[in-house]
Design a protein around this motif. Structure first.
Motif, PDB file in Angstrom:
ATOM      1  N   THR A  41       0.843  -1.190   0.000  1.00 49.31           N
ATOM      2  CA  THR A  41       0.000   0.000   0.000  1.00 49.31           C
ATOM      3  C   THR A  41       0.881   1.243   0.000  1.00 49.31           C
ATOM      4  OG1 THR A  41      -1.760  -1.140   1.201  1.00 49.31           O
ATOM      5  CG2 THR A  41      -1.805   1.262   1.219  1.00 49.31           C
ATOM      6  N   GLN A  70       0.753   5.435  -0.162  1.00 47.30           N
ATOM      7  CA  GLN A  70       0.039   6.711  -0.069  1.00 47.30           C
ATOM      8  C   GLN A  70       1.077   7.780   0.257  1.00 47.30           C
ATOM      9  OE1 GLN A  70      -2.667   5.308   3.058  1.00 47.30           O
ATOM     10  NE2 GLN A  70      -4.383   5.704   1.679  1.00 47.30           N
ATOM     11  N   LYS A  85       3.184  11.721  -0.868  1.00 48.01           N
ATOM     12  CA  LYS A  85       3.262  12.999  -1.571  1.00 48.01           C
ATOM     13  C   LYS A  85       4.715  13.457  -1.551  1.00 48.01           C
ATOM     14  CE  LYS A  85      -1.396  14.515  -0.222  1.00 48.01           C
ATOM     15  NZ  LYS A  85      -2.186  15.581   0.468  1.00 48.01           N
ATOM     16  N   GLU A 134       1.530  12.952  -6.054  1.00 45.22           N
ATOM     17  CA  GLU A 134       0.513  12.493  -5.108  1.00 45.22           C
ATOM     18  C   GLU A 134       0.009  11.134  -5.590  1.00 45.22           C
ATOM     19  OE1 GLU A 134      -2.567  15.247  -4.164  1.00 45.22           O
ATOM     20  OE2 GLU A 134      -1.225  16.988  -4.188  1.00 45.22           O
ATOM     21  N   ASP A 144      -1.564   7.189  -4.691  1.00 44.64           N
ATOM     22  CA  ASP A 144      -2.323   6.358  -3.753  1.00 44.64           C
ATOM     23  C   ASP A 144      -2.763   5.092  -4.484  1.00 44.64           C
ATOM     24  OD1 ASP A 144      -4.076   5.188  -1.977  1.00 44.64           O
ATOM     25  OD2 ASP A 144      -5.178   7.016  -1.512  1.00 44.64           O
ATOM     26  N   THR A 159      -2.819   0.368  -4.128  1.00 48.19           N
ATOM     27  CA  THR A 159      -2.501  -0.877  -3.432  1.00 48.19           C
ATOM     28  C   THR A 159      -2.272  -1.966  -4.473  1.00 48.19           C
ATOM     29  OG1 THR A 159      -3.780  -0.314  -1.458  1.00 48.19           O
ATOM     30  CG2 THR A 159      -3.309  -2.644  -1.829  1.00 48.19           C
ATOM     31  N   THR A 177       8.064   7.290  -7.978  1.00 47.24           N
ATOM     32  CA  THR A 177       7.213   6.512  -7.080  1.00 47.24           C
ATOM     33  C   THR A 177       7.901   5.215  -6.672  1.00 47.24           C
ATOM     34  OG1 THR A 177       5.191   7.430  -8.052  1.00 47.24           O
ATOM     35  CG2 THR A 177       4.985   5.365  -6.847  1.00 47.24           C
ATOM     36  N   GLY A 229       3.421  10.855   3.995  1.00 49.25           N
ATOM     37  CA  GLY A 229       2.676   9.653   3.623  1.00 49.25           C
ATOM     38  C   GLY A 229       3.091   8.407   4.357  1.00 49.25           C
ATOM     39  N   CYS A 235      -2.973   1.778 -12.653  1.00 44.43           N
ATOM     40  CA  CYS A 235      -3.151   3.061 -11.982  1.00 44.43           C
ATOM     41  C   CYS A 235      -2.518   4.112 -12.885  1.00 44.43           C
ATOM     42  CB  CYS A 235      -2.484   3.035 -10.610  1.00 44.43           C
ATOM     43  SG  CYS A 235      -2.612   4.584  -9.692  1.00 44.43           S
TER      44      CYS A 235
END
Length: 351
Positions: free
Chosen positions: A4, A6, A8, A17, A19, A21, A41, A54, A205
């Motif tokens: 997971t 989450q 920034k 930003e 988010d 899973t 990321t 985060g 995503c």
């Protein structure tokens, strides 16, 4: 098991930003244009870069939490990261590159596991070679063997085929798919290639200028994207502004002086109509959503013809149509023709 993320992070020109899973057995793609934050990321997940805010959690363990001041170093995260250029140790042989990730295992175990990975990744005969003596595909397999030697709980793939010639990709993609099918943990696959994503991932995503959209299935992205950025990444070619029509299932296209019928009611927040070139088809006057066009430009692809069409009296964008060569050649008049788009193929998109 789940990963997971989450987080920034402020970057030059935009703010990241993200988010999402990723779960085991469901490879998740981060799909987006170059420079949108995909690789950053992965670096944050791997512990190479630090988010500003985060939380990152893997299999119930917190890898990063800005509020609790948790930031595990990369070696404690047990996340395998396949870099674009593979990052093998240049002065080590293939065998040494793999064995170095086996930690403090007994020598007999190190030899046994190294040999097992060499067989799994089809590296027999290359054990004594150094990275510069390997082809791009061989380097990729060696890098994967090294990652698996570290027994990762998750695998991150950063544009895994970007450094390879196109003729090598198909076999290597199949090899990678075989390896990942046996991997028990989450997989995150960064790509800008929708075909690659369709073939290898179940979830996707979309990242647009650093901001992630809610994850969806790959099929949902390809069949019913909800934003212009998602539609572009799914391969949609035509875009034109729209507004609600006189009936719930009608949309007005002012730039083309058209009113078109949709398969359902107006979607709240829609402002742009998306049409895939392959869904524009020759039609007869009077058919649903049929309208006349003039051919402005024709481009021949390997197996298809791409025709850019202008709607008479319109100053709006050209409409691209894609037909196979035989269908194009069979048209009685290729300069002026009627076309239509099935109602269920019209994409009502948010900007």
């Amino acid at each position: 098991m789940a990963l997971t993320v989450q987080i920034k992070k402020r970057l030059e020109g935009f703010r990241l930003e993200v988010d999402f899973t990723a779960r085991d057995g469901e490879p998740l793609a981060l799909l987006g244009a170059s420079g949108c934050g995909k690789s950053m990321t992965l670096q944050c997940v791997a512990g190479i870069r630090r988010p500003d805010w985060g939380r990152i959690e893997l299999d119930g363990e917190v890898l990063f939490d800005s509020g609790r001041h948790i930031d595990l170093p990369p070696q404690r995260r047990r996340v395998g990261y396949l870099f674009q250029q593979y990052a093998l140790f240049p002065n080590m042989t293939v065998e040494q590159n793999i064995a170095v990730c086996l930690g403090r295992a007994e020598e007999s175990r190190r030899r046994e596991r190294t040999a097992e990975l060499v067989r799994m990744l089809r590296l027999e005969g290359l054990e004594g070679r150094r990275p510069r003596q390997l082809s791009g595909g061989q380097q990729q397999r060696a890098a994967l063997a090294r990652i698996l030697a570290s027994e990762p709980r998750a695998i991150l793939l950063d544009e895994p085929f970007s450094a390879l010639d196109s003729h090598l990709k198909w076999q290597l993609e199949a090899d990678l798919a075989d390896v990942l099918a046996r991997f028990p943990g989450p997989v995150v696959w960064v790509s800008h290639d929708r075909g690659e994503v369709c073939r290898n991932c179940r979830q996707v995503c979309v990242l647009d200028s650093g901001r992630s959209a809610p994850a969806s299935t790959v099929r949902e992205l390809m069949e019913c994207p909800r934003t212009v950025s998602a539609a572009r990444l799914s391969g949609c070619e035509n875009y034109v502004p729209i507004r609600p029509g006189p009936e719930p299932d009608l949309v007005s296209v002012p730039d083309w002086h058209l009113t078109l019928r949709c398969a359902g009611p107006w979607r709240e927040g829609a402002a742009v109509l998306g049409i895939r070139a392959c869904h524009v088809r020759p039609a007869a006057a009077g058919e649903v959503n049929a309208f006349p066009c003039e051919t402005v430009r024709v481009t021949e692809d390997v197996s298809a013809v791409l025709a850019d069409l202008r709607i008479p009296g319109s100053e709006g964008p050209l409409l691209r149509m894609e037909l196979d060569r035989e269908a194009w050649a069979a048209l009685p008049d290729r300069g002026r023709l009627w076309v239509s788009v099935p109602p269920e193929r019209l994409l009502l998109l948010a900007p």
